[in-house]
Motif scaffolding. Structure first.
Motif: not given
Length: 501
Positions: A188-189, A192, A195, A229, A233, A235
């Motif tokens: 996972n990211i 930054q 990302k 995605y 990230t 979210d």
């Protein structure tokens, strides 16, 4: 996989309607004899089936396997034509070729025109391209009768537009596959910088989506890309919103899946799997209800839907260590899903056997856990390709260890180590389970257990935070098992602590 093994798996996966279709009008022959032997064989190996076939005076085993395999596939294909527009379109294309070869030119071209219309209606650009190119080949053979240059150019234009659609769909699918690969293998990211490394995929994806908003396939791929995605990230709230949009897209376009809703089932399974990974258990009932409400006309897919419904109702209970509720749920499905387990695919049977075994492990009933898992283990080489194979292998090792089957534990451990050495990227959890096996039993004094726990605690926490390792831990949290063994507490207690912590 040997063709004989593939044939065994194929026959055991047939639904009642598919078996009836195959049986209708067939006389006794070597291939029907082999079919009967396999159907009644249960978990017998291909060598055992071969011996039984020879015992009953069958002919060449290899030739009979090949013929039966081909005949079964032909039978299944004929059945699918009435269930799925994709099969129907391509079968119609083949029929047009037969008509043209028989000099029924007008009929062949007329059929292709109908196929093109249906292909546009079902948004099937591949079938549309095949039919369009075949039409031009036939017209050219006939010296382009009554076809103006403008009409010919228009046909060329339509083909070029279809090719653009196919290219866009392929580009979008490629971006989604690249995203999944990066998340699976790079994690996972978490920064930054990480990302920013996905910007090339994000920008390309946005460009494709903005130019083809009306395509169902593009919109589906966009929402799959977007949700994955957002999960990558972190979210999760926005990812859940994308999941709901994806579900609404399918609900509002039943034309593309209602005749054979396998793809919609796969999408819902993917959504539920991601929600489980996110531990968003409260959001799962909505999508389980959507899964349950799907109406199908094939017994095999209905059995799969029922089994998926059972599993995704079970997962939140198991993941939280609520073995009592898990056991109660199995009682609820005892006379439906579990009673018809043998009618499911090998993948689904293995999954159900694994999780039923884990419930017994939760109650420390290791003999019953072994008996439950044995039905899949004895299938031998057939299960090594399954997604749950590595979990089954480690759970089986734990069971034998707890039953003090030291000889089996020794041989299985050596076998696992040999297999791990051949894998480019083996799970660290597998290495941990093998290296820690037995140490928790040797530490009897509280002071020794505390020392051992201090050694393993940071390692276990690191593994739980590793996205690659979580692919294995999602099926069964082996780190929780290690913690419970060292601390001498119930597995359910550790899992409940993590669910609320």
């Amino acid at each position: 996989m040997l063709q004989a093994d593939a044939l065994i798996l194929l026959i055991h996966s047939l639904s009642a309607s598919e078996k009836k279709k195959f049986r209708t009008g067939r006389k006794k022959a070597d291939y029907t004899l082999l079919y009967d032997i396999i159907e009644a064989s249960g978990t017998a190996s291909s060598d055992e089936i071969k011996a039984e076939f020879k015992k009953k005076k069958g002919g060449s085993f290899s030739a009979t396997v090949t013929y039966l395999y081909k005949t079964l596939l032909d039978s299944l294909l004929a059945l699918r034509e009435n269930q799925d527009s994709h099969y129907a379109l391509f079968n119609q294309i083949l029929k047009s070729r037969i008509l043209f070869e028989k000099s029924l030119f007008e009929e062949a071209i007329s059929l292709l025109e109908q196929i093109k219309k249906k292909a546009r209606h079902h948004e099937n650009p591949i079938a549309l391209l095949f039919a369009s190119r075949l039409e031009l080949e036939y017209l050219l053979f006939l010296n382009l009768p009554d076809l103006s240059e403008r009409d010919l150019l228009n046909k060329h234009f339509q083909i070029n537009e279809t090719l653009k659609d196919i290219r866009k769909i392929n580009e979008h699918s490629s971006l989604y596959e690249l995203l999944r690969h990066r998340i699976i293998y790079k994690g996972n990211i978490r920064s930054q910088k990480q990302k920013d490394m996905l910007n090339d995929l994000v920008i390309s994806e946005m460009s494709i989506n903005s130019s083809h908003k009306d395509s169902f396939e593009i919109r589906k791929n966009h929402l799959l890309f977007q949700s994955n995605y957002l999960i990558g990230t972190g979210d999760y709230k926005s990812a859940l919103h994308s999941f709901r949009e994806l579900n609404r897209l399918f609900e509002s376009h039943p034309l593309f899946w209602s005749s054979q809703p396998f793809y919609y089932v796969s999408v819902l399974e993917g959504i539920l799997d991601n929600l489980r990974s996110m531990k968003s258990y409260d959001e799962m009932p909505y999508f389980i209800a959507q899964l349950r409400n799907i109406r199908v006309n094939t017994e095999g897919l209905q059995n799969q839907i029922n089994a998926l419904t059972f599993l995704y109702e079970l997962f939140p209970l198991l993941d939280r260590g609520d073995f009592e509720a898990s056991k109660a749920l199995t009682e609820k499905y005892k006379d439906t899903v579990l009673a018809r387990k043998e009618n499911l695919s090998l993948v689904m049977r293995a999954e159900i056997s694994l999780y039923l075994s884990l419930i017994h492990i939760g109650f420390r009933n290791f003999k019953l856990a072994q008996k439950t898992l044995l039905s899949e283990i004895v299938r031998g080489n057939n299960i090594y390709i399954l997604p749950s194979y590595r979990t089954i292998r480690l759970v089986n090792l734990i069971i034998h260890y707890e039953l003090d089957n030291s000889d089996i534990v020794h041989s299985e451990s050596r076998s696992i180590k040999r297999e791990i050495s051949k894998v480019e990227k083996a799970y660290r959890v597998e290495h941990l389970r093998l290296s820690s096996l037995g140490k928790e039993k040797k530490t009897r004094l509280p002071r020794e257990r505390e020392k051992l726990w201090k050694k393993y605690q940071p390692v276990l926490e690191e593994l739980r935070g590793d996205i690659f390792e979580n692919q294995l831990l999602k099926s069964f949290d082996f780190t929780a098992w290690v913690e419970a063994s060292i601390k001498r507490v119930a597995l359910g207690e550790v899992l409940r602590g993590r669910a609320t912590g």
